[in-house]
Write a protein that holds these residues in place. Sequence first.
Motif: not given
Length: 396
Positions: A95-98, A109-118, A130-133
């Motif tokens: 998956v391409h994730l800009p 997370t257990a739900e497959g989500l990504l916790v992202v920090l700048d 990451p799949l639905t963006r």
Amino acid sequence: MPPSETKRRDWAGLGDGLTGMIADRVLAYDVADYLRFRAVCGPWRRCCADPRAHGGLDRRFHPRRWLMLREPRERIDAPNRRRFLNSSTGECIQVHLPELHNQEVLALTAEGLLVVLDWPRSTKVQLLNPLTRHVTQLPPLTALVSHQGNDCLLFTAAFDTHFPAWGSGVLSDDSTVALSFNRLNILGMAKPGDDHWTVLEFRNPLQTASSMVAGRFYCVTIDGVMVLEDQPPRLELAARLPMPVSPTSDTVHLMDNAGELTLVHRRFSRHHDNNNMAKRRYDVYRLDPGAGTLCRVNSFGGDGHALFIGMYCSLSVPTKIFPSGSIRGDTVYLSFDIAERNKTEGYHLADRSAISSDILNSRSALQPHNLVDCLSLCTTGRIWCHFEKHLVSRCR
């Protein structure tokens, strides 16, 4: 029937009712298949709900079956591309994730989500599907940083791990996100739209990683397994530890094993090897939430699972989806940040036998070359490049 008389099937014209029913069944199984279904044609897409039109905490669209794999080195050709493994089928996709450009991934997370920090430019936090963006904005980490005082060195040091906020996730109310920093012994709770995190401390923690199971947050202290309760937010005892745990030499590892909270106690054995070195043992317990007890087990269930444990991350995978013989069931596999991994790859529960490994004489010191290496790397706490440099220096 002659080809000229064959009627062409109008798949695009199935009708809203039938198309919608199929879409609902596909979505109930896997959001990735649902996205593929929507991409077939315009009429099908118009009959399906758009995931990005709904809130980021809507569980229907969470990629809960997908695990982001860790790359052994930075992909210079595609730095924002990530591989994901389906824990139910064994399928692997890229998956391409800009959205990950110059970002720090704090947690899966257990739900497959990504916790992202700048980080380190700011302390803005986002929840990325990451799949639905779909991106959900969360409060900045200002409260968590200030909780450590003006000196942020300890907070920065927590980032010297892979997924430093492992054990984070969406709570069962489907509106609150729990963000857990195990090395700092703090837990933040917030909802989208909040301007700050509510902070809780782990009191008397053991060396452990926290875990989310069925929307509930768990961690371990010297008092036992603790579960997060709300109104007001607090940690309550879920089960006392049935065994003594040394806070200096033992570690405990929590994970979701097919919907059950499983604990691995990594301890020294009374027996020694031929070099008079103490051996490690790995005892496994399952939480019985009704009785409030931890029960010792010698199997991970009849469908066959294997556990991969690291100092900060741990996970469970079913063995049946992988090629026969690639992963043994009822086995605890060790990540590269566990000291005995250079001699022991894993530990089989049924016969208490160890699977030998010598990573200093293996290609895995430079790059994972089999499935066990790949999944062990996913749960390795230390940043891989630091670990790789350490291995190379030892091999010289």
